[in-house]
Scaffold this motif. Structure first.
Motif, PDB file in Angstrom:
ATOM      1  N   GLN A  50     -31.118 -24.199 -24.068  1.00  0.00           N
ATOM      2  CA  GLN A  50     -30.081 -23.972 -25.399  1.00  0.00           C
ATOM      3  C   GLN A  50     -30.189 -22.409 -25.527  1.00  0.00           C
ATOM      4  OE1 GLN A  50     -30.865 -26.672 -28.634  1.00  0.00           O
ATOM      5  NE2 GLN A  50     -29.902 -28.397 -27.662  1.00  0.00           N
ATOM      6  N   ARG A  51     -31.397 -22.005 -25.529  1.00  0.00           N
ATOM      7  CA  ARG A  51     -31.437 -20.717 -25.798  1.00  0.00           C
ATOM      8  C   ARG A  51     -31.183 -19.563 -24.465  1.00  0.00           C
ATOM      9  NH1 ARG A  51     -35.444 -17.305 -24.223  1.00  0.00           N
ATOM     10  NH2 ARG A  51     -36.934 -18.859 -23.664  1.00  0.00           N
ATOM     11  N   HIS A  52     -31.214 -20.046 -23.457  1.00  0.00           N
ATOM     12  CA  HIS A  52     -30.755 -19.562 -22.226  1.00  0.00           C
ATOM     13  C   HIS A  52     -29.173 -19.731 -22.203  1.00  0.00           C
ATOM     14  CE1 HIS A  52     -33.959 -18.004 -19.945  1.00  0.00           C
ATOM     15  NE2 HIS A  52     -34.660 -19.182 -20.274  1.00  0.00           N
ATOM     16  N   GLN A  53     -28.556 -20.867 -22.694  1.00  0.00           N
ATOM     17  CA  GLN A  53     -27.088 -20.766 -22.621  1.00  0.00           C
ATOM     18  C   GLN A  53     -26.467 -19.789 -23.529  1.00  0.00           C
ATOM     19  OE1 GLN A  53     -26.548 -25.384 -21.225  1.00  0.00           O
ATOM     20  NE2 GLN A  53     -26.523 -25.089 -23.445  1.00  0.00           N
ATOM     21  N   ARG A  54     -27.084 -19.719 -24.599  1.00  0.00           N
ATOM     22  CA  ARG A  54     -26.442 -18.402 -25.756  1.00  0.00           C
ATOM     23  C   ARG A  54     -26.723 -17.231 -24.917  1.00  0.00           C
ATOM     24  NH1 ARG A  54     -29.597 -21.690 -29.405  1.00  0.00           N
ATOM     25  NH2 ARG A  54     -31.222 -20.355 -29.266  1.00  0.00           N
ATOM     26  N   LEU A  55     -27.966 -16.896 -24.286  1.00  0.00           N
ATOM     27  CA  LEU A  55     -27.919 -15.605 -23.301  1.00  0.00           C
ATOM     28  C   LEU A  55     -26.988 -15.451 -22.366  1.00  0.00           C
ATOM     29  CD1 LEU A  55     -32.045 -15.418 -23.425  1.00  0.00           C
ATOM     30  CD2 LEU A  55     -30.306 -13.778 -24.680  1.00  0.00           C
ATOM     31  N   ASN A  56     -26.620 -16.650 -21.659  1.00  0.00           N
ATOM     32  CA  ASN A  56     -25.722 -16.482 -20.654  1.00  0.00           C
ATOM     33  C   ASN A  56     -24.362 -16.255 -21.174  1.00  0.00           C
ATOM     34  OD1 ASN A  56     -27.531 -17.754 -18.803  1.00  0.00           O
ATOM     35  ND2 ASN A  56     -26.690 -19.845 -19.070  1.00  0.00           N
ATOM     36  N   ARG A  57     -24.077 -16.895 -22.457  1.00  0.00           N
ATOM     37  CA  ARG A  57     -22.467 -16.375 -22.828  1.00  0.00           C
ATOM     38  C   ARG A  57     -22.653 -14.891 -23.461  1.00  0.00           C
ATOM     39  NH1 ARG A  57     -22.795 -19.791 -26.741  1.00  0.00           N
ATOM     40  NH2 ARG A  57     -23.643 -18.463 -28.432  1.00  0.00           N
ATOM     41  N   ALA A  58     -23.519 -14.433 -24.116  1.00  0.00           N
ATOM     42  CA  ALA A  58     -23.863 -13.029 -24.346  1.00  0.00           C
ATOM     43  C   ALA A  58     -23.710 -12.057 -23.298  1.00  0.00           C
ATOM     44  CB  ALA A  58     -25.086 -12.880 -25.182  1.00  0.00           C
ATOM     45  N   LEU A  59     -24.236 -12.351 -21.991  1.00  0.00           N
ATOM     46  CA  LEU A  59     -24.370 -11.366 -21.039  1.00  0.00           C
ATOM     47  C   LEU A  59     -23.094 -11.683 -20.094  1.00  0.00           C
ATOM     48  CD1 LEU A  59     -28.218 -11.330 -20.483  1.00  0.00           C
ATOM     49  CD2 LEU A  59     -26.807  -9.572 -21.409  1.00  0.00           C
ATOM     50  N   TYR A  60     -22.342 -12.579 -20.309  1.00  0.00           N
ATOM     51  CA  TYR A  60     -21.208 -13.160 -19.243  1.00  0.00           C
ATOM     52  C   TYR A  60     -21.692 -13.320 -18.122  1.00  0.00           C
ATOM     53  CZ  TYR A  60     -18.539 -10.231 -23.126  1.00  0.00           C
ATOM     54  OH  TYR A  60     -18.227 -10.032 -24.238  1.00  0.00           O
ATOM     55  N   VAL A  61     -22.546 -14.451 -18.069  1.00  0.00           N
ATOM     56  CA  VAL A  61     -23.379 -14.744 -16.671  1.00  0.00           C
ATOM     57  C   VAL A  61     -22.310 -15.565 -15.933  1.00  0.00           C
ATOM     58  CG1 VAL A  61     -24.992 -16.229 -15.635  1.00  0.00           C
ATOM     59  CG2 VAL A  61     -25.587 -14.591 -17.660  1.00  0.00           C
ATOM     60  N   GLY A  62     -21.449 -16.319 -16.567  1.00  0.00           N
ATOM     61  CA  GLY A  62     -20.611 -17.490 -15.878  1.00  0.00           C
ATOM     62  C   GLY A  62     -18.902 -17.409 -16.309  1.00  0.00           C
ATOM     63  N   ARG A  63     -18.452 -17.971 -15.568  1.00  0.00           N
ATOM     64  CA  ARG A  63     -17.062 -18.232 -15.816  1.00  0.00           C
ATOM     65  C   ARG A  63     -16.437 -19.459 -15.322  1.00  0.00           C
ATOM     66  NH1 ARG A  63     -13.625 -14.983 -11.105  1.00  0.00           N
ATOM     67  NH2 ARG A  63     -15.033 -15.251  -9.382  1.00  0.00           N
TER      68      ARG A  63
END
Length: 322
Positions: free
Chosen positions: A100-113
């Protein structure tokens, strides 16, 4: 064809790349923890029968099996099970928090689309125990390839409002058994993701939601043992799976999987075909005389893009495929 002038790949950047690597590792650890926790689902308890105590193993569905009368051996079995269950549950809880923490970081860093609905569908298939029966084919497979490469392909190569799921008819009895166990249909499972999904009249291999996103379920052309027509479950309101030309090439192709990330940061494992098998199929598809001309251009774009992606970023995959 004319040489394309645009740069087909965009680097996601060092921060996003590092975050993806860390998030992927956490997600894979969560998958392993889920598999371990599944081995200790249910419980054990002592049951008295005619004055004697027996150790009973219960399943998640409350099926019961006697493991024998109370003895030093069965007492050790019960203690070992309780310890393994507690350890597995604690690890699973901790990893869920980490993911869950990594998913928040994914969103913040625009990791996926990847479209969120696709990630939700993939996770639903996994959670319901039917993911092994379906392979993502078509445009959405490109998201798995770009995730593995750590780049983004040009938007034209992934522009679509539908996801194609290839059903492996060779495993049809296992799928039927699982759907019966779940007391569900494939359409009902899809509605766990979005209640608005409904079958398209006159095109019962397609379900569409209120946002216009479609899920198509395909199969190989009928072979000797394949049912035809093919209904995914015994429920009347469910998919009738369409035959796709040359889909046997995809059914028998080497498999490939990657952790994909939605713009929301959510993650899922996507099972698809080897990228070189994708290239081969897309090139064949683009040569068919009755293919929609608008789709032919995209077929060539996707084939060329994925071929170059493998050559430049995934050279370890440059070997013959089935």
């Amino acid at each position: 064809m004319n040489q394309r002038k645009t740069q087909p790949f965009q680097d996601i950047g060092d921060d996003a790349r590092r975050q993806y690597i860390d998030a992927r590792a956490a997600f894979e650890a969560l998958e392993a923890a889920q598999a371990q926790a599944a081995t200790v689902r249910g419980g054990m308890y002592w049951k008295t029968v005619n004055g004697s105590e027996y150790l009973i193993r219960t399943s998640a569905g409350n099926a019961q099996k006697s493991l024998g009368p109370r003895s030093a051996e069965t007492e050790a079995m019960q203690r070992s099970f309780a310890a393994r269950k507690a350890e597995a549950e604690a690890r699973l809880k901790a990893l869920k928090t980490t993911v869950q923490r990594h998913q928040r970081l994914n969103r913040a860093l625009y990791v996926g689309r990847v479209p969120a609905v696709v990630v939700d569908i993939l996770n639903m298939l996994h959670d319901q125990g039917v993911a092994q029966h379906f392979t993502v084919v078509g445009t959405h497979a490109v998201y798995a390839y770009e995730a593995a490469a750590g780049v983004r392909v040009e938007s034209a190569a992934v522009a679509t409002r539908d996801v194609d799921l290839l059903w492996d008819t060779r495993k049809r009895f296992k799928l039927a058994t699982q759907l019966k166990r779940l007391d569900s249909s494939m359409l009902a499972l899809l509605r766990k993701v979005d209640k608005s999904f409904a079958l398209v009249q006159g095109q019962l291999y397609t379900a569409v939601n209120s946002q216009g996103f479609e899920v198509d379920i395909l199969r190989r052309e009928q072979q000797e043992q394949d049912p035809h027509p093919a209904h995914l479950s015994e429920t009347e309101e469910d998919f009738w799976v369409v035959q796709a030309r040359n889909a046997e090439q995809l059914v028998s192709a080497q498999r490939f999987s990657a952790i994909v990330v939605a713009a929301s940061g959510q993650m899922a494992r996507m099972h698809t075909v080897h990228p070189l098998a994708f290239v081969k199929f897309k090139r064949w598809l683009g040569q068919q005389p009755d293919r929609d001309p608008l789709k032919v251009e995209r077929d060539h774009l996707q084939a060329d893009t994925v071929a170059r992606l493998v050559e430049e970023y995934l050279p370890q995959l440059l070997q013959p495929t089935a």
